[in-house]
Each structure stands twice: as C-alpha cells, then as structure tokens.
Design a protein around this motif. Structure first.
Motif, PDB file in Angstrom:
ATOM      1  N   LYS A  39       0.846  -1.208   0.000  1.00 58.21           N
ATOM      2  CA  LYS A  39       0.000   0.000   0.000  1.00 58.21           C
ATOM      3  C   LYS A  39       0.877   1.252   0.000  1.00 58.21           C
ATOM      4  N   ARG A  44      -1.360  -1.839  -6.332  1.00 58.77           N
ATOM      5  CA  ARG A  44      -2.791  -2.145  -6.343  1.00 58.77           C
ATOM      6  C   ARG A  44      -3.030  -3.613  -6.001  1.00 58.77           C
ATOM      7  N   LEU A  45      -4.010  -3.848  -5.125  1.00 59.48           N
ATOM      8  CA  LEU A  45      -4.422  -5.233  -4.848  1.00 59.48           C
ATOM      9  C   LEU A  45      -5.365  -5.672  -5.961  1.00 59.48           C
ATOM     10  N   VAL A  46      -5.055  -6.776  -6.615  1.00 55.39           N
ATOM     11  CA  VAL A  46      -5.854  -7.225  -7.760  1.00 55.39           C
ATOM     12  C   VAL A  46      -6.883  -8.267  -7.339  1.00 55.39           C
ATOM     13  N   SER A  47      -6.443  -9.287  -6.626  1.00 57.58           N
ATOM     14  CA  SER A  47      -7.405 -10.323  -6.217  1.00 57.58           C
ATOM     15  C   SER A  47      -6.847 -11.167  -5.078  1.00 57.58           C
ATOM     16  N   ILE A  48      -7.762 -11.822  -4.381  1.00 54.16           N
ATOM     17  CA  ILE A  48      -7.386 -12.824  -3.377  1.00 54.16           C
ATOM     18  C   ILE A  48      -8.133 -14.090  -3.769  1.00 54.16           C
ATOM     19  N   ASP A  65      -0.590  -5.664  -8.334  1.00 50.04           N
ATOM     20  CA  ASP A  65      -0.110  -5.097  -9.594  1.00 50.04           C
ATOM     21  C   ASP A  65       0.672  -3.825  -9.283  1.00 50.04           C
ATOM     22  N   TYR A  90      -6.480  -2.351   2.790  1.00 46.80           N
ATOM     23  CA  TYR A  90      -7.128  -2.097   1.497  1.00 46.80           C
ATOM     24  C   TYR A  90      -8.638  -2.285   1.703  1.00 46.80           C
ATOM     25  N   SER A  91      -9.415  -1.216   1.565  1.00 46.19           N
ATOM     26  CA  SER A  91     -10.873  -1.370   1.707  1.00 46.19           C
ATOM     27  C   SER A  91     -11.421  -2.335   0.663  1.00 46.19           C
ATOM     28  N   GLY A  92     -10.799  -2.353  -0.509  1.00 44.34           N
ATOM     29  CA  GLY A  92     -11.262  -3.232  -1.580  1.00 44.34           C
ATOM     30  C   GLY A  92     -11.099  -4.709  -1.261  1.00 44.34           C
ATOM     31  N   ALA A  93     -10.338  -5.021  -0.195  1.00 45.40           N
ATOM     32  CA  ALA A  93     -10.118  -6.436   0.145  1.00 45.40           C
ATOM     33  C   ALA A  93     -11.306  -7.053   0.874  1.00 45.40           C
ATOM     34  N   ILE A  94     -12.207  -6.207   1.387  1.00 47.36           N
ATOM     35  CA  ILE A  94     -13.312  -6.733   2.210  1.00 47.36           C
ATOM     36  C   ILE A  94     -14.082  -7.806   1.440  1.00 47.36           C
ATOM     37  N   ASN A  95     -14.538  -7.434   0.240  1.00 42.05           N
ATOM     38  CA  ASN A  95     -15.357  -8.389  -0.511  1.00 42.05           C
ATOM     39  C   ASN A  95     -14.539  -9.558  -1.047  1.00 42.05           C
ATOM     40  N   MET A  96     -13.246  -9.315  -1.314  1.00 43.85           N
ATOM     41  CA  MET A  96     -12.395 -10.429  -1.774  1.00 43.85           C
ATOM     42  C   MET A  96     -12.300 -11.490  -0.676  1.00 43.85           C
TER      43      MET A  96
ATOM     44  N   ASP B 209      -7.543   2.919  -2.586  1.00 41.18           N
ATOM     45  CA  ASP B 209      -7.896   2.139  -1.409  1.00 41.18           C
ATOM     46  C   ASP B 209      -8.950   1.079  -1.733  1.00 41.18           C
ATOM     47  N   TRP B 210      -9.918   1.460  -2.577  1.00 39.96           N
ATOM     48  CA  TRP B 210     -10.983   0.518  -2.944  1.00 39.96           C
ATOM     49  C   TRP B 210     -10.596  -0.352  -4.129  1.00 39.96           C
ATOM     50  N   CYS B 211      -9.345  -0.219  -4.591  1.00 45.99           N
ATOM     51  CA  CYS B 211      -8.807  -1.071  -5.669  1.00 45.99           C
ATOM     52  C   CYS B 211      -9.628  -0.945  -6.951  1.00 45.99           C
ATOM     53  N   ARG B 320     -12.176 -12.515 -11.506  1.00 44.50           N
ATOM     54  CA  ARG B 320     -12.240 -11.263 -10.733  1.00 44.50           C
ATOM     55  C   ARG B 320     -12.699 -10.173 -11.708  1.00 44.50           C
ATOM     56  N   PHE B 324     -16.834  -6.118  -9.498  1.00 45.07           N
ATOM     57  CA  PHE B 324     -16.657  -6.623  -8.132  1.00 45.07           C
ATOM     58  C   PHE B 324     -15.862  -5.629  -7.283  1.00 45.07           C
TER      59      PHE B 324
END
Lengths: 134, 358
Positions: A39, A44-48, A65, A90-96, B209-211, B320, B324
């Motif tokens: 971070k 960027r976090l792409v996927s889990i 990435d 990463y807030s985007g990780a919640i749903n992942m 932050d929200w990717c 992905r 999403f």
C-alpha cells in the motif's frame, strides 16, 4: 509463503511455489506486513483467490499489480484457522475476503459470511471439493 | 444529536437494472453512511465453469451479457497461456475489433442509463439509437448480438471477409459524428453538467484504497488501462488511455464518452492490420498447469485465473470482474451526497451485478 514477480504482458505466469507444512498458518501472518508495504508503495491489490488443495487446506493467492508487474504471494492455510484480514489496509479487500468465506468456508478476523450466499440457507462452501471429487 | 434515519434502496429499484441493495443512513436529505448488500444474482458460475473446460468457452459468456466477449477473450487467453500457444495475428486483430465494438455498446448503454437516471429520456433514446449501429455490426460479424461466441481456445471461429471489413469501416465512419454530437450534449448541456459536477466524488486516494479499475479509476486520476499490457493486438495499435482527475460523476461519464470515440480510432487502426492468414490454431490434449490473464473490459480490468489438471474438469477457475471492485466503491462516494443523487452516483460506476455476483 512464496512469491514471484512477472512482467510479461498478455501472458503472465504465476510461478510462486506454495508452502505446505505445519508452519503454513504461521507464515500467513506476514500478509499484513506485505499489504502495508504494498500500500505504501502505491501497489494495487488485484485479487485474493482461494483454491481447495485437499486435506482441509486452502491455497490462498494474493495478486498485486505494481505498474503492470504482477506480484503473487501464496500461502497454504488450514481452512479452520481464523486468518488475519487486510481489509483495514485495502478497503477493496473486504469483498475479496468475504467471497472466500462464502465459497470456501474460510474465516477472516472481523468479517462475516453472507456476501454471495445466505448463511444457514445456502449450500455451504460450494467450491470445496466434495468427497467424490477428491 | 439527531439519530440518522436508515432506509433501504433496492434490491428492486427503478434506477437499477439489476438487484442491488444499499442501506443508507441519512440526516435529513444528506447521506452520512452507506452499506452495500450484494449476492442477489449469485449463480455459482465459478463452480459451473470448472466442470468442462471445452464448454466453458461458451458458458463463460453467460457471466455477463454486456461484456460477454471480454469474458470469453480473457478465458481463451488464459487457456492459451496454459497451452503455451501463440494465437494467429489475424485472430488477435479480430478479437481486438470485437472487444472495442463491445466497449462502444457497453459504454453507450451506461451513458444512456446515466441519462435516464437524470430524467433525460430523450438522451437515453439517442444513446440507444447510436448503440444500435454497433449492435448490428457485431451481429453481422459474429452472427450474434449479445453472446458472440466468436472466441475459441486457439483463435476465433468466424473470419471477416473483405466485404465485412469495408462494412465495418463504413459503420465506424457513420458512428463517429453521431458520437461526437452525443459527446457535445454530455459535455455542455447545462442541466447534465450541474447534476454531475462535484457529485459522488471518489478521490485518487479512495480509488486506490478501494482497488477500483477501468473508467472509475481513470476518472479519479489513476492511469491504469490493461490494454497497455499489449494483449490481443493492442501492442500493434496506438492506444491513448483517457484519464481525468475530477473523480465525480461527470468525469466518469466523460471518460466513457471519450473512450467510445477512441474505440473507433482503434477499430479503424485494426482494420488496416488485417492481412491474410489463419484465424485459428488447433490445440491438442487436455490442459495442464496454471494460467492468469487479464483484459480491459468496458468496466475495467477483468482477470481470469485457471488451474487445469489434465482432464475436462478444471481444478479452479477464478474470475475477478471489474464490477466486483467498482461497485463497492460507491460506499466511499455516497457519504456527503444528497438522497436525490444516490441513484445517479450508483449508476455512474456502471454497476453490473451479473459480473459482481457471478
């Protein structure tokens, strides 16, 4: 845990070898340090992605990435263990992470099931291998 | 201290094309918090897609009707990566043409939906009228309007003849002035601009932050476009990603509008690259190994991750989708906005719930 870096556009090979031993659950604890480092570097976090690899273990692959370079960090974890979440980094990780809870029956600290499936009513962990598939 | 009022928006709501629920916390007309609830459209696609990799190349288009071709292109690219084969150049170019055509149809749908949400019915109809040109074109090239089924592992299964190449060029020539007119309306209409400017702002930091990906990220100043990776024929054409830095509904709308016009440029470039040659190469045996591939779908980066184990069944197929990541980011856009703007802000991320829930 193992990681790899690749920069081959259109054909990205993931080559990280996963650890599969008794310390695997311990090794996952580094994910928070990795996520903070990523971070701060603006990665960027792409996927889990979770994958059932039998005997109650899940291979968990974190894909990042960095300016087009794909970085993957892999862990093999016990499905019953409660894992550290990186959703506060990463807030985007919640749903992942919640997706892995629903589809693979995993547990992440502070997160609840019910993103894609209705707890108690839907099929449980549909992406886990059933006995006949193993 | 006043207690906020909590109201649900959706899952069935006139502004949403698909089921989506937002739990809104309001202080009078002002949104102070939002929680997104998804899953109403979950169909277990990742389970079904892993059952037979040969059927998957067709079934995968059913994940989403708006970016179906991107799904099959990403899946085929991933499998070609596992087989370690290089697709013929002509097939790559035709895949690129189809992907850009679908970007135009998808963006025009999103733009029309945005106009409709603001109560501008006439503009909605105009968007769909121009979109029909592109829809008819893809139907003529592939034989299908929605699920093109043109991509197969190793290439494409339907070639374009010289007449179709000329026809495609003519359609692009016809479409360009129509889209330029449309752009003028979105860019300059006073009511539209006032409804969208400074509304639903997603800052650069929040976008990271929200990717977020695709037009949502690019409208917040993140210059990320997977087409720069050079998959398909994108390494042979002059790609210029559209990036803005306002981060509001106006920026997201204008990024899509400008990308439609840029797609026409890219299609015209691709048509010049179409040399004689094969469009498919055969693959033998069942796939073994792991592959990851991504394409820039209309809503952003679409990633496929496949592990194949040498049989018809795949060990794991992970999709992905861009939605999403983009759809949850409305939780960052909504606080501070007015209740009346909630549908517009939500629609401005081009929420595809089929993709989100799979």
């Amino acid at each position: 845990m193992a990681s790899s870096e690749h920069y081959r556009y259109g054909k990205i090979r993931l080559g990280g070898e996963s650890l599969n031993n008794s310390s695997a659950n311990e090794s996952h604890k580094v994910i928070r340090d990795i996520a903070v480092r990523m971070k701060n570097r603006g990665v960027r976090l792409v996927s889990i992605t979770g994958r059932d690899c039998d005997e109650g273990n899940i291979e968990l692959i974190y894909v990042f990435d960095e300016d087009g370079v794909i970085l993957d960090h892999r862990f093999v974890v016990d499905v019953e263990r409660e894992l550290d979440s990186i959703s506060d980094i990463y807030s985007g990780a919640i749903n992942m992470e919640r997706e892995n809870i629903d589809l693979l029956g995993m547990k992440f600290k502070g997160l609840t099931p019910g993103l894609l499936l209705e707890p108690e009513k839907s099929v449980i962990a549909p992406l886990r291998k059933r006995q006949e598939e193993v | 201290m006043k207690r906020p009022t909590t109201i649900p928006i959706g899952p069935q709501h006139p502004a949403f094309l698909e089921p989506l629920n937002i739990g809104l916390e309001l202080e009078e007309e002002r949104v102070v918090g939002a929680t997104l609830n998804l899953g109403y459209n979950h169909r277990g696609m990742e389970y079904a897609l892993a059952l037979d990799y040969k059927k998957t190349q067709y079934l995968v288009e059913r994940v989403c009707g708006i970016c179906s071709n991107h799904h099959s292109a990403a899946y085929c690219q991933t499998m070609e990566d596992i087989y370690d084969i290089e697709v013929p150049v002509r097939a790559k170019v035709i895949r690129t043409i189809m992907m850009e055509c679908q970007r135009i149809t998808s963006h025009l749908l999103a733009l029309g939906h945005t106009a409709e949400t603001m109560g501008y019915e006439n503009l909605f109809m105009q968007c769909f009228r121009e979109r029909e040109l592109a829809m008819r074109l893809v139907n003529e090239i592939s034989g299908n309007r929605v699920h093109y089924s043109i991509n197969v592992i190793g290439g494409i299964k339907r070639d374009m003849d010289a007449g179709m190449e000329r026809h495609t060029a003519n359609v692009m020539r016809e479409l360009r002035p129509l889209l330029e007119d449309l752009r003028d309306v979105f860019a300059r209409d006073n009511t539209l601009v006032k409804r969208m400017k400074d509304v639903g702002v997603l800052t650069n930091e929040q976008a990271r932050d929200w990717c977020t990906v695709g037009p949502v990220a690019r409208a917040s100043g993140l210059p990320q476009d997977i087409r720069e990776d050079g998959f398909a024929a994108y390494d042979m054409i002059d790609l210029k990603p559209v990036v803005r830095d306002e981060g509001d509904c106006y920026a997201r709308t204008m990024v899509r509008m400008d990308e439609c016009l840029h797609s026409i440029d890219l299609i015209e470039e691709c048509l010049k690259l179409l040399d004689e040659g094969p469009v498919i190469m055969t693959v033998k045996g069942h796939p073994t190994g792991e592959g990851l591939s991504r394409v820039e779908a209309p809503r952003g980066e679409l990633l496929y991750h496949v592990k194949a184990i040498g049989g018809l069944q795949l060990d794991r197929i992970k999709i992905r989708t861009p939605a999403f990541l983009n759809v949850p980011s409305v939780q960052a856009m909504l606080p501070g906005s007015r209740l009346a703007d909630v549908p517009l802000i939500t629609v401005s991320v081009d929420p595809c719930i089929c993709c989100t829930d799979r």
